[in-house]
Design a protein around this motif. Structure first.
Motif, PDB file in Angstrom:
ATOM      1  N   THR A  19      60.214  26.241 -50.780  1.00 37.70           N
ATOM      2  CA  THR A  19      60.549  27.669 -50.880  1.00 37.70           C
ATOM      3  C   THR A  19      59.445  28.422 -51.611  1.00 37.70           C
ATOM      4  O   THR A  19      59.013  29.501 -51.186  1.00 37.70           O
ATOM      5  N   GLY A  20      58.981  27.866 -52.734  1.00 37.18           N
ATOM      6  CA  GLY A  20      57.904  28.517 -53.476  1.00 37.18           C
ATOM      7  C   GLY A  20      56.626  28.603 -52.677  1.00 37.18           C
ATOM      8  O   GLY A  20      55.920  29.620 -52.691  1.00 37.18           O
ATOM      9  N   PHE A  21      56.302  27.532 -51.942  1.00 35.11           N
ATOM     10  CA  PHE A  21      55.084  27.522 -51.129  1.00 35.11           C
ATOM     11  C   PHE A  21      55.152  28.577 -50.035  1.00 35.11           C
ATOM     12  O   PHE A  21      54.153  29.237 -49.728  1.00 35.11           O
ATOM     13  N   ALA A  22      56.333  28.754 -49.441  1.00 37.19           N
ATOM     14  CA  ALA A  22      56.474  29.697 -48.335  1.00 37.19           C
ATOM     15  C   ALA A  22      56.479  31.151 -48.806  1.00 37.19           C
ATOM     16  O   ALA A  22      56.110  32.052 -48.044  1.00 37.19           O
ATOM     17  N   THR A  23      56.873  31.394 -50.053  1.00 35.97           N
ATOM     18  CA  THR A  23      57.071  32.777 -50.499  1.00 35.97           C
ATOM     19  C   THR A  23      55.945  33.319 -51.388  1.00 35.97           C
ATOM     20  O   THR A  23      55.821  34.527 -51.515  1.00 35.97           O
ATOM     21  N   ARG A  24      55.160  32.445 -52.029  1.00 34.90           N
ATOM     22  CA  ARG A  24      54.151  32.972 -52.951  1.00 34.90           C
ATOM     23  C   ARG A  24      52.832  33.210 -52.235  1.00 34.90           C
ATOM     24  O   ARG A  24      52.567  32.672 -51.147  1.00 34.90           O
ATOM     25  N   ARG A  25      51.983  33.999 -52.869  1.00 33.37           N
ATOM     26  CA  ARG A  25      50.632  34.246 -52.370  1.00 33.37           C
ATOM     27  C   ARG A  25      49.787  33.001 -52.615  1.00 33.37           C
ATOM     28  O   ARG A  25      49.694  32.514 -53.735  1.00 33.37           O
ATOM     29  N   ARG A  26      49.136  32.493 -51.575  1.00 30.23           N
ATOM     30  CA  ARG A  26      48.419  31.224 -51.687  1.00 30.23           C
ATOM     31  C   ARG A  26      46.903  31.386 -51.692  1.00 30.23           C
ATOM     32  O   ARG A  26      46.176  30.395 -51.598  1.00 30.23           O
ATOM     33  N   THR A  27      46.420  32.609 -51.803  1.00 32.43           N
ATOM     34  CA  THR A  27      44.982  32.880 -51.925  1.00 32.43           C
ATOM     35  C   THR A  27      44.766  33.791 -53.116  1.00 32.43           C
ATOM     36  O   THR A  27      45.414  34.833 -53.232  1.00 32.43           O
ATOM     37  N   ASP A  34      34.368  22.717 -63.423  1.00 29.16           N
ATOM     38  CA  ASP A  34      34.142  22.542 -61.992  1.00 29.16           C
ATOM     39  C   ASP A  34      34.465  23.784 -61.174  1.00 29.16           C
ATOM     40  O   ASP A  34      34.330  23.755 -59.947  1.00 29.16           O
ATOM     41  N   LEU A  35      34.883  24.891 -61.827  1.00 27.15           N
ATOM     42  CA  LEU A  35      35.209  26.112 -61.115  1.00 27.15           C
ATOM     43  C   LEU A  35      34.549  27.302 -61.791  1.00 27.15           C
ATOM     44  O   LEU A  35      34.425  27.345 -63.015  1.00 27.15           O
ATOM     45  N   ASP A  36      34.132  28.266 -60.988  1.00 28.37           N
ATOM     46  CA  ASP A  36      33.545  29.500 -61.498  1.00 28.37           C
ATOM     47  C   ASP A  36      34.569  30.626 -61.412  1.00 28.37           C
ATOM     48  O   ASP A  36      35.439  30.621 -60.532  1.00 28.37           O
ATOM     49  N   PRO A  37      34.490  31.612 -62.317  1.00 28.75           N
ATOM     50  CA  PRO A  37      35.479  32.696 -62.318  1.00 28.75           C
ATOM     51  C   PRO A  37      35.609  33.407 -60.978  1.00 28.75           C
ATOM     52  O   PRO A  37      36.696  33.851 -60.610  1.00 28.75           O
ATOM     53  N   GLY A  38      34.504  33.519 -60.236  1.00 32.25           N
ATOM     54  CA  GLY A  38      34.554  34.240 -58.973  1.00 32.25           C
ATOM     55  C   GLY A  38      34.983  33.417 -57.779  1.00 32.25           C
ATOM     56  O   GLY A  38      35.080  33.947 -56.660  1.00 32.25           O
ATOM     57  N   ASP A  39      35.232  32.127 -57.963  1.00 26.99           N
ATOM     58  CA  ASP A  39      35.613  31.263 -56.838  1.00 26.99           C
ATOM     59  C   ASP A  39      36.939  31.717 -56.224  1.00 26.99           C
ATOM     60  O   ASP A  39      37.909  31.991 -56.934  1.00 26.99           O
ATOM     61  N   ALA A  40      36.964  31.779 -54.901  1.00 28.66           N
ATOM     62  CA  ALA A  40      38.208  32.065 -54.180  1.00 28.66           C
ATOM     63  C   ALA A  40      38.984  30.763 -54.002  1.00 28.66           C
ATOM     64  O   ALA A  40      38.426  29.747 -53.586  1.00 28.66           O
ATOM     65  N   LEU A  41      40.270  30.795 -54.328  1.00 26.66           N
ATOM     66  CA  LEU A  41      41.135  29.626 -54.218  1.00 26.66           C
ATOM     67  C   LEU A  41      42.054  29.784 -53.021  1.00 26.66           C
ATOM     68  O   LEU A  41      42.697  30.819 -52.857  1.00 26.66           O
ATOM     69  N   HIS A  42      42.115  28.750 -52.188  1.00 26.42           N
ATOM     70  CA  HIS A  42      42.985  28.756 -51.005  1.00 26.42           C
ATOM     71  C   HIS A  42      43.873  27.518 -51.072  1.00 26.42           C
ATOM     72  O   HIS A  42      43.373  26.386 -51.045  1.00 26.42           O
ATOM     73  N   GLU A  43      45.179  27.742 -51.152  1.00 33.20           N
ATOM     74  CA  GLU A  43      46.113  26.631 -51.306  1.00 33.20           C
ATOM     75  C   GLU A  43      46.661  26.183 -49.969  1.00 33.20           C
ATOM     76  O   GLU A  43      47.101  26.992 -49.143  1.00 33.20           O
ATOM     77  N   SER A  44      46.638  24.871 -49.738  1.00 35.95           N
ATOM     78  CA  SER A  44      47.389  24.266 -48.639  1.00 35.95           C
ATOM     79  C   SER A  44      48.506  23.432 -49.260  1.00 35.95           C
ATOM     80  O   SER A  44      48.668  23.404 -50.474  1.00 35.95           O
ATOM     81  N   TRP A  45      49.274  22.746 -48.428  1.00 29.89           N
ATOM     82  CA  TRP A  45      50.412  22.008 -48.959  1.00 29.89           C
ATOM     83  C   TRP A  45      49.986  20.940 -49.973  1.00 29.89           C
ATOM     84  O   TRP A  45      50.649  20.745 -50.993  1.00 29.89           O
ATOM     85  N   SER A  46      48.877  20.259 -49.729  1.00 31.03           N
ATOM     86  CA  SER A  46      48.523  19.107 -50.567  1.00 31.03           C
ATOM     87  C   SER A  46      47.224  19.277 -51.345  1.00 31.03           C
ATOM     88  O   SER A  46      46.805  18.349 -52.030  1.00 31.03           O
ATOM     89  N   SER A  47      46.569  20.445 -51.256  1.00 33.53           N
ATOM     90  CA  SER A  47      45.295  20.604 -51.956  1.00 33.53           C
ATOM     91  C   SER A  47      44.961  22.083 -52.106  1.00 33.53           C
ATOM     92  O   SER A  47      45.649  22.959 -51.576  1.00 33.53           O
ATOM     93  N   VAL A  48      43.884  22.339 -52.833  1.00 33.24           N
ATOM     94  CA  VAL A  48      43.330  23.681 -53.003  1.00 33.24           C
ATOM     95  C   VAL A  48      41.833  23.589 -52.731  1.00 33.24           C
ATOM     96  O   VAL A  48      41.167  22.645 -53.187  1.00 33.24           O
ATOM     97  N   THR A  49      41.303  24.532 -51.986  1.00 33.01           N
ATOM     98  CA  THR A  49      39.860  24.582 -51.763  1.00 33.01           C
ATOM     99  C   THR A  49      39.279  25.714 -52.607  1.00 33.01           C
ATOM    100  O   THR A  49      39.855  26.795 -52.700  1.00 33.01           O
ATOM    101  N   ALA A  50      38.131  25.426 -53.222  1.00 33.49           N
ATOM    102  CA  ALA A  50      37.487  26.417 -54.095  1.00 33.49           C
ATOM    103  C   ALA A  50      36.038  26.020 -54.311  1.00 33.49           C
ATOM    104  O   ALA A  50      35.746  24.861 -54.616  1.00 33.49           O
ATOM    105  N   GLY A  51      35.129  26.979 -54.138  1.00 34.04           N
ATOM    106  CA  GLY A  51      33.733  26.750 -54.457  1.00 34.04           C
ATOM    107  C   GLY A  51      33.108  25.569 -53.745  1.00 34.04           C
ATOM    108  O   GLY A  51      32.291  24.851 -54.329  1.00 34.04           O
TER     109      GLY A  51
END
Length: 513
Positions: free
Chosen positions: A67-75, A186-203
């Protein structure tokens, strides 16, 4: 954010749900017909989501995650995520960069402070098949971490402003730490984060966060923390709260396949230490926030035993000392850093080649490109560049080494960028300005020239003229260490022996470079 990392289920929840299911079953028996079917279905569903466990979590927890995954902003952006994590507990937070992990007693003296320790480290790249990586891994089975950072987040438990400042100042003094505003390595302040079900991509990285659950009697040992930081990943982040002790682990890899390899290694490692790893599927973005130093304490069950902090060796393996122990240098820092080498071009090439082996970019400015041609041809990507127009920006996972092979000062201040000035002859001014000074065998006049500047004490200048040609003296803060580089087979083929030979003939010094 805290709710996303909740583990287990209170018995009261199951009791209440079971009672509700029983009530529905009685109601269905009393009413009959369609009502019986609906109530019986609802009772069965309630029992299923309450009592069925799937991959270590109850079914109702998976339902909440979906439910949380479907309703929250993932980027989002990393800066916004860090700010949101801090807003969960808006009290003042002080972040300290620790030069080394202290004894645990130094962190547990003042119970008025709530401490959160975040460790981030990674070995030399294990997924690279190029000559530098293969050569660097052949230096030994226990090659130290290529990079490591320890950040301590300090919150006060109801202290007033003055009392808090005094308590924090006392801890900073004991730990010899420096305040920082950068929460992650391992992350910079300006990195865009994109969430999938099992991971996050960034930088350019793929990240996954895991909760660590102990079996009865398991302990968070120094051995466990050391093994976690040596996982085959680009970076492993271990977030610890110290009272009670809780653990979250985040691994980062350059691509999904490498991430899955690291995740399997994490599961095997934790199983051997009597822990279980639960991947925060459906909750990766909130779980990533929970690993930040700024995040509030995650509500996990405490471990039965306390925490033991390891001694972490990290840096570039330059060689070995007389006892056969690894001698490390730490050329790459968040602040701009300057190295000076008084020695041969081959020694500079060896340092550059090993820097490539731990994932750095190397930029060479030289008036003798032919001397670097063989090394450049051995690198099958753009990690090594000769006389380019610009210098790429560095980061902790991908620092930049700028080599000046023409003897001129090439200092270009930038974070995670280190300059290496190669001198055929000693220059006291450049030597005095170096954060890290490397010396091969010196002539008597060179030693006499550097001795007043370096102020190394009696006998050291003479030792610099008498040391074997295959030895390197490492000088930082008026302290001297000695290392024999011992080139690998690959380095011998591509570079040759990095010795500096000095001979005196008719009062003329001849230096082999």
């Amino acid at each position: 954010m805290a709710s996303t990392v909740r583990s287990g289920c209170a018995p009261l929840h199951q009791l209440v749900a079971t009672q509700a299911a029983a009530a529905l079953a009685l109601l269905s028996a009393a009413r009959g017909g369609l009502t019986m079917i609906l109530c019986a279905t609802a009772a069965a569903a309630l029992l299923v989501i309450t009592w069925v466990r799937i991959r270590g979590l109850w079914a109702y927890q998976w339902l909440a995650a979906m439910t949380g995954f479907a309703t929250r902003r993932r980027t989002t952006r990393f800066h916004d995520l860090a700010v949101a994590a801090q807003l969960d507990d808006p009290g003042p937070v002080t972040l300290l960069d620790l030069p080394a992990l202290p004894p645990l007693r130094m962190l547990s003296d003042d119970q008025r402070l709530d401490l959160r320790l975040v460790l981030c480290g990674g070995p030399a790249p294990v997924d690279q098949a190029g000559a530098p990586a293969i050569s660097y891994r052949s230096l030994g089975p226990d090659v130290p971490l290529a990079h490591f950072r320890a950040v301590l987040a300090i919150r006060s438990n109801g202290l007033s402003g003055d009392d808090r400042r005094r308590a924090v100042k006392s801890l900073v003094r004991k730990l010899k730490a420096t305040e920082t505003v950068r929460p992650e390595a391992d992350l910079d302040p300006g990195d865009a984060l994109h969430e999938s079900w099992s991971s996050v991509t960034a930088g350019g990285l793929t990240l996954a966060t895991f909760r660590c659950r102990p079996e009865p009697g398991a302990v968070v040992s120094a051995r466990l923390l050391t093994r976690l930081l040596h996982l085959p990943a680009a970076a492993t982040t271990v977030a610890l709260t110290l009272s009670p002790v809780t653990v979250l682990v985040r691994i980062a890899a350059p691509e999904p396949a490498a991430l899955e390899t690291a995740a399997r290694a994490l599961g095997d490692l934790l199983a051997s230490e009597r822990f279980a790893a639960h991947r925060c599927d459906g909750e990766q973005l909130p779980a990533l926030a929970a690993t930040l130093p700024l995040a509030n304490r995650p509500p996990q069950a405490p471990f039965a035993a306390g925490l033991a902090l390891p001694v972490i060796d990290h840096g570039l393996l330059l060689g070995h000392n007389r006892q056969g122990r690894a001698v490390l240098i730490r050329p790459f820092r968040a602040a701009p850093s300057r190295m000076v080498l008084v020695g041969s071009a081959r020694c500079a090439q060896l340092i550059a080649f090993r820097s490539l082996g731990i994932g750095a970019r190397v930029v060479v400015r030289t008036n003798r490109p032919a001397a670097w041609a063989t090394l450049r041809q051995a690198v099958d990507d753009e990690s090594l560049a000769l006389n380019p127009a610009g210098v790429p920006a560095g980061s902790q996972l991908r620092p930049t080494l700028l080599v000046g092979d023409d003897g001129t000062d090439i200092a270009e201040p930038a974070p995670w960028t280190t300059t290496l000035t190669v001198l055929d002859e000693a220059d006291p001014d450049l030597a005095a300005s170096a954060d890290l000074l490397l010396l091969q065998t010196l002539g008597p006049d060179e030693a006499a020239l550097l001795d007043p500047v370096l102020d190394l004490g009696d006998g050291t200048a003479a030792a610099l003229t008498e040391m074997p040609p295959d030895l390197v003296a490492i000088i930082t803060n008026k302290a001297v260490r000695w290392a024999a580089p011992a080139p690998t087979f690959v380095e011998k083929v591509l570079i040759g022996h990095p010795a500096r030979h000095i001979a005196l003939h008719q009062n003329k010094r001849q230096i082999s470079i």
